[in-house]
Write an enzyme that holds these catalytic residues in place. Structure first.
Site, PDB file in Angstrom:
ATOM      1  N   ARG A 143      -5.478   2.731   5.987  1.00 11.30           N
ATOM      2  CA  ARG A 143      -4.067   2.329   5.880  1.00 11.30           C
ATOM      3  C   ARG A 143      -3.289   2.495   7.195  1.00 11.30           C
ATOM      4  NH1 ARG A 143      -1.820   3.918   0.066  1.00 11.30           N
ATOM      5  NH2 ARG A 143      -0.703   1.948   0.362  1.00 11.30           N
ATOM      6  N   PRO A 144      -3.704   1.788   8.233  1.00 11.22           N
ATOM      7  CA  PRO A 144      -2.983   1.847   9.518  1.00 11.22           C
ATOM      8  C   PRO A 144      -1.592   1.200   9.406  1.00 11.22           C
ATOM      9  CG  PRO A 144      -4.636   0.126   9.559  1.00 11.22           C
ATOM     10  CD  PRO A 144      -4.821   0.849   8.269  1.00 11.22           C
ATOM     11  N   ILE A 145      -0.790   1.331  10.458  1.00  9.70           N
ATOM     12  CA  ILE A 145       0.552   0.706  10.449  1.00  9.70           C
ATOM     13  C   ILE A 145       0.731  -0.234  11.644  1.00  9.70           C
ATOM     14  CG2 ILE A 145       1.676   2.567   9.148  1.00  9.70           C
ATOM     15  CD1 ILE A 145       2.763   3.622  11.872  1.00  9.70           C
ATOM     16  N   ASP A 146      -0.396  -0.694  12.199  1.00 10.30           N
ATOM     17  CA  ASP A 146      -0.324  -1.551  13.401  1.00 10.30           C
ATOM     18  C   ASP A 146       0.511  -2.812  13.177  1.00 10.30           C
ATOM     19  OD1 ASP A 146      -2.590  -2.052  11.661  1.00 10.30           O
ATOM     20  OD2 ASP A 146      -3.135  -3.643  13.055  1.00 10.30           O
ATOM     21  N   LEU A 147       0.420  -3.411  11.990  1.00  9.58           N
ATOM     22  CA  LEU A 147       1.174  -4.660  11.744  1.00  9.58           C
ATOM     23  C   LEU A 147       2.685  -4.374  11.641  1.00  9.58           C
ATOM     24  CD1 LEU A 147      -1.185  -6.431   9.171  1.00  9.58           C
ATOM     25  CD2 LEU A 147      -1.096  -6.701  11.661  1.00  9.58           C
ATOM     26  N   ARG A 196       3.020  10.116  -9.868  1.00 12.24           N
ATOM     27  CA  ARG A 196       3.696   9.507  -8.717  1.00 12.24           C
ATOM     28  C   ARG A 196       4.190   8.104  -9.087  1.00 12.24           C
ATOM     29  NH1 ARG A 196       0.671   8.852  -3.510  1.00 12.24           N
ATOM     30  NH2 ARG A 196       2.559   7.640  -3.277  1.00 12.24           N
ATOM     31  N   CYS A 217      -5.635   7.635   3.013  1.00  6.24           N
ATOM     32  CA  CYS A 217      -5.706   8.302   1.704  1.00  6.24           C
ATOM     33  C   CYS A 217      -7.051   7.914   1.115  1.00  6.24           C
ATOM     34  CB  CYS A 217      -4.548   7.839   0.824  1.00  6.24           C
ATOM     35  SG  CYS A 217      -4.577   6.083   0.595  1.00  6.24           S
ATOM     36  N   LYS A 264       7.816   0.592  -9.494  1.00  6.63           N
ATOM     37  CA  LYS A 264       7.732   1.565  -8.380  1.00  6.63           C
ATOM     38  C   LYS A 264       7.703   0.796  -7.056  1.00  6.63           C
ATOM     39  CE  LYS A 264       3.601   3.356  -6.918  1.00  6.63           C
ATOM     40  NZ  LYS A 264       3.384   3.284  -5.476  1.00  6.63           N
ATOM     41  N   ASN A 265       6.820  -0.171  -6.944  1.00  5.64           N
ATOM     42  CA  ASN A 265       6.640  -0.864  -5.666  1.00  5.64           C
ATOM     43  C   ASN A 265       7.752  -1.863  -5.389  1.00  5.64           C
ATOM     44  OD1 ASN A 265       4.398   0.680  -5.399  1.00  5.64           O
ATOM     45  ND2 ASN A 265       2.936  -0.959  -5.816  1.00  5.64           N
ATOM     46  N   ARG A 325       3.353   7.489   1.550  1.00  2.67           N
ATOM     47  CA  ARG A 325       3.105   6.502   2.599  1.00  2.67           C
ATOM     48  C   ARG A 325       4.289   5.541   2.737  1.00  2.67           C
ATOM     49  NH1 ARG A 325      -0.197   3.614   5.475  1.00  2.67           N
ATOM     50  NH2 ARG A 325       0.200   1.365   5.410  1.00  2.67           N
ATOM     51  N   ASP A 368      -4.264  -3.047  -7.276  1.00  3.03           N
ATOM     52  CA  ASP A 368      -3.827  -1.842  -7.998  1.00  3.03           C
ATOM     53  C   ASP A 368      -4.363  -1.792  -9.424  1.00  3.03           C
ATOM     54  OD1 ASP A 368      -0.531  -1.733  -6.440  1.00  3.03           O
ATOM     55  OD2 ASP A 368      -2.519  -1.155  -5.746  1.00  3.03           O
TER      56      ASP A 368
HETATM   57  C1  EPZ Z   1       1.478  -1.861  -1.013  1.00  3.57           C
HETATM   58  O1  EPZ Z   1       0.847  -0.972  -0.090  1.00  3.57           O
HETATM   59  C2  EPZ Z   1       1.565  -1.104  -2.327  1.00  3.57           C
HETATM   60  N1  EPZ Z   1       2.398   0.087  -2.174  1.00  3.57           N
HETATM   61  C3  EPZ Z   1       0.164  -0.702  -2.786  1.00  3.57           C
HETATM   62  O2  EPZ Z   1       0.282  -0.065  -4.052  1.00  3.57           O
HETATM   63  C4  EPZ Z   1      -0.671  -1.976  -2.954  1.00  3.57           C
HETATM   64  O3  EPZ Z   1      -1.993  -1.620  -3.301  1.00  3.57           O
HETATM   65  C5  EPZ Z   1      -0.677  -2.756  -1.634  1.00  3.57           C
HETATM   66  O4  EPZ Z   1       0.674  -3.043  -1.216  1.00  3.57           O
HETATM   67  C6  EPZ Z   1      -1.420  -4.085  -1.762  1.00  3.57           C
HETATM   68  O5  EPZ Z   1      -0.826  -4.870  -2.747  1.00  3.57           O
HETATM   69  C7  EPZ Z   1       3.736  -0.043  -2.220  1.00  3.57           C
HETATM   70  O6  EPZ Z   1       4.268  -1.130  -2.360  1.00  3.57           O
HETATM   71  C8  EPZ Z   1       4.540   1.214  -2.102  1.00  3.57           C
HETATM   72  P1  EPZ Z   1      -0.697  -3.522   2.566  1.00  3.57           P
HETATM   73  P2  EPZ Z   1       0.793  -1.346   1.496  1.00  3.57           P
HETATM   74  O7  EPZ Z   1       0.052  -3.262   3.810  1.00  3.57           O
HETATM   75  O8  EPZ Z   1       2.042  -2.031   1.876  1.00  3.57           O
HETATM   76  C9  EPZ Z   1      -4.129  -3.216   5.806  1.00  3.57           C
HETATM   77  C10 EPZ Z   1      -0.007   1.656  -5.627  1.00  3.57           C
HETATM   78  O9  EPZ Z   1      -1.003   2.100  -6.206  1.00  3.57           O
HETATM   79  N2  EPZ Z   1      -3.055  -2.992   6.780  1.00  3.57           N
HETATM   80  O10 EPZ Z   1      -0.531  -4.850   1.874  1.00  3.57           O
HETATM   81  O11 EPZ Z   1       0.394  -0.138   2.235  1.00  3.57           O
HETATM   82  C11 EPZ Z   1      -4.304  -2.028   4.868  1.00  3.57           C
HETATM   83  O12 EPZ Z   1      -5.111  -1.032   5.469  1.00  3.57           O
HETATM   84  C12 EPZ Z   1      -0.085   1.338  -4.148  1.00  3.57           C
HETATM   85  O13 EPZ Z   1       1.106   1.428  -6.171  1.00  3.57           O
HETATM   86  C13 EPZ Z   1      -3.371  -2.947   8.145  1.00  3.57           C
HETATM   87  O14 EPZ Z   1      -4.526  -3.091   8.538  1.00  3.57           O
HETATM   88  O15 EPZ Z   1      -0.424  -2.392   1.492  1.00  3.57           O
HETATM   89  C14 EPZ Z   1      -4.942  -2.652   3.658  1.00  3.57           C
HETATM   90  O16 EPZ Z   1      -6.340  -2.752   3.849  1.00  3.57           O
HETATM   91  C15 EPZ Z   1      -1.460   1.619  -3.566  1.00  3.57           C
HETATM   92  N3  EPZ Z   1      -2.375  -2.729   9.050  1.00  3.57           N
HETATM   93  C16 EPZ Z   1      -4.331  -4.052   3.605  1.00  3.57           C
HETATM   94  O17 EPZ Z   1      -3.775  -4.293   4.918  1.00  3.57           O
HETATM   95  C17 EPZ Z   1      -1.065  -2.554   8.657  1.00  3.57           C
HETATM   96  O18 EPZ Z   1      -0.192  -2.377   9.529  1.00  3.57           O
HETATM   97  C18 EPZ Z   1      -3.211  -4.200   2.581  1.00  3.57           C
HETATM   98  O19 EPZ Z   1      -2.256  -3.247   2.869  1.00  3.57           O
HETATM   99  C19 EPZ Z   1      -0.764  -2.595   7.271  1.00  3.57           C
HETATM  100  C20 EPZ Z   1      -1.777  -2.816   6.355  1.00  3.57           C
END
Ligand code: EPZ
Length: 422
Positions: free
Chosen positions: A121-125, A401, A116, A22-23, A92, A309
């Site tokens: 889960r912000p998108i600032d980065l 999902r 969620c 999926k990911n 997301r 996960d």
């Molecule tokens: C991906 O989510 C996966 N989803 C998640 O799997 C997985 O848990 C996660 O990576 C970590 O491995 C998909 O690939 C579709 P991150 P993502 O950005 O990209 C913070 C599942 O169950 N952050 O690595 O959203 C964030 O809040 C899902 O299959 C910021 O602060 O994860 C978190 O604490 C759940 N600012 C941490 O980084 C940002 O702009 C890791 O998030 C982005 C993230």
């Protein structure tokens, strides 16, 4: 309301072939927008999130054809640059379409995907990466508009190896003018497969598999064919279900090389875990588990550390361990929601900040529980298989999902599990 019924207390046995990742496939589907021809995927998982992403691509103007696990995406015409708001709320990872739209059309409009049950889960980065490439970002009442005359290669430094932000930066950079370097990039296998897919379409990405990716912008990309790798998280879920319920199983197409931390943890709790003997290592993984699991201390983290996960499924195993275990969640700030459901099954778990202290006991008891998120729901299925009596898991729509058919797969492993309502 969707519900799953499980009759537990029976060892698992059998063999299944794991679904496509999926990911892994979601960022590659978004990346399809970057080329003006057709891409063909095989081994696509048949899950809600793929259906949602296909809907977004079709809204943008792509012509998609899904036949079984084969999916073709013709992206010759992209008419829209706005991601439908209702899809952003549903999934997301729709945010990943932003980077591809910027690469293809230099404009993208979306909404904050919102938090969620596992965190804010912000998108600032993501937005910071776009700004580094010369993109202007306007945010107003949750609506995000990003646009640029041209995207210019730059240096992007991530303070945390965000998977999604790394993927979005790659999608925006492959067609930018000049070179981009991404430091502090995520190193998950899904990033590696995305880079291989992009390079197969004609991109020029180096440093694949490292935390420092170098992208030389190219003029355009072309179509290709790509096989989606096996889903390491789904495979890990089923291996962990065997560790919870006992028995033995083979998981075909489980990516052995990408699951080494999971293998080490399963061995630490007392399971025998090996690649299929006598076959090429990527053929899959076999597991044997007898008796109660051993107690361990476990911390999740960015790859190659233990995947967040699989944290909830590991909770299910450790509720039965001989002794007291600790799980530390270092990626998301609120990923212990499933603990409340495990309490209903008799588990003894204490939450202290980002740590769960699990006081192991011999058996959980079946009861009615609720899935709060995708991996938490899968964890409840694993706990139910190990419990005495019947468990009903409501809101199992979350599980669909990300898992093609968790009942089908666990039934193939001799689990007494069925979906009760349509
Ligand atoms: C991906 O989510 C996966 N989803 C998640 O799997 C997985 O848990 C996660 O990576 C970590 O491995 C998909 O690939 C579709 P991150 P993502 O950005 O990209 C913070 C599942 O169950 N952050 O690595 O959203 C964030 O809040 C899902 O299959 C910021 O602060 O994860 C978190 O604490 C759940 N600012 C941490 O980084 C940002 O702009 C890791 O998030 C982005 C993230």
């Amino acid at each position: 309301m969707s519900e799953i019924r499980v009759c537990g207390y029976r060892p698992l046995s059998g063999e299944i072939k794991i679904q496509g990742s999926k990911n892994g496939v979601l960022p590659m589907l978004a990346a399809s927008i970057l080329q003006k021809g057709t891409v063909q995927f095989t081994n696509v998982p048949i899950i809600q999130d793929v259906a949602c992403m296909v809907g977004i691509l079709e809204f943008m103007g792509c012509r998609c054809r899904l036949e079984g696990s084969r999916l073709s995406v013709d992206a010759s015409e992209i008419e829209h640059t706005q991601i439908p708001k209702e899809d952003v709320g549903k999934m997301r990872s729709s945010i990943l379409v932003m980077g591809a739209l910027l690469g293809r059309k230099k404009r993208a409009v979306t909404w904050y995907p919102g938090g969620c049950t596992i965190g804010s889960r912000p998108i600032d980065l993501h937005l910071k990466a776009f700004s580094c490439l010369g993109v202007q970002v306007k945010e107003e009442e949750g609506r995000v508009e990003a646009f640029a005359d041209t995207l210019n290669g730059s240096r992007i430094v991530f303070p945390f190896p965000s998977v999604g932000a790394t993927e979005n930066a790659l999608l925006a950079a492959v067609l930018a003018e000049g070179e981009t370097e991404i430091s502090g990039a995520a190193k998950e296998p899904e990033i590696e497969s995305l880079c291989r897919f992009l390079n197969q379409m004609g991109a020029d990405i180096r440093g694949i598999g490292s935390g420092r990716l170098r992208i030389r912008g190219v003029k355009e990309l072309h179509g290709t064919e790509f096989e989606v790798p096996g889903d390491r998280i789904a495979a890990g879920t089923y291996l962990i279900a065997v560790a919870a319920a006992g028995g033995e199983a083979g998981i075909l197409n489980a990516p052995w090389e990408d699951m080494q931390e999971v293998v080490q943890v399963l061995r630490a709790v007392g399971a025998t875990v090996e690649p299929f003997s006598g076959k090429p290592k990527r053929a899959g993984i076999e597991i044997k588990m007898k008796g109660r699991p051993k107690a361990i201390h476990l911390a999740t983290g960015p790859y190659p550390e233990f995947p967040t996960d699989l944290q909830s499924p590991m909770l299910a195993v450790l509720t039965r361990a001989e002794g007291t275990s600790i799980i530390e969640e270092r990626v998301f700030e609120a990923r212990f929601k499933t603990v409340g459901e495990l309490w209903k099954m008799g588990a003894q778990i204490e939450i202290m900040g980002n740590r769960a202290v699990i006081y192991g006991k011999n058996r959980l008891r079946g009861t009615d529980v609720k899935a709060w998120d995708l991996r938490g729901g899968a964890a409840l299925a694993a706990a139910a298989l190990a419990a005495q009596g019947e468990t009903r898991i409501s809101d199992c729509i979350y599980i669909e999902r990300g898992y093609e058919d968790i009942c089908r797969d666990l039934r193939c492993l001799n689990g007494a599990i069925e979906r009760l309502s349509p």
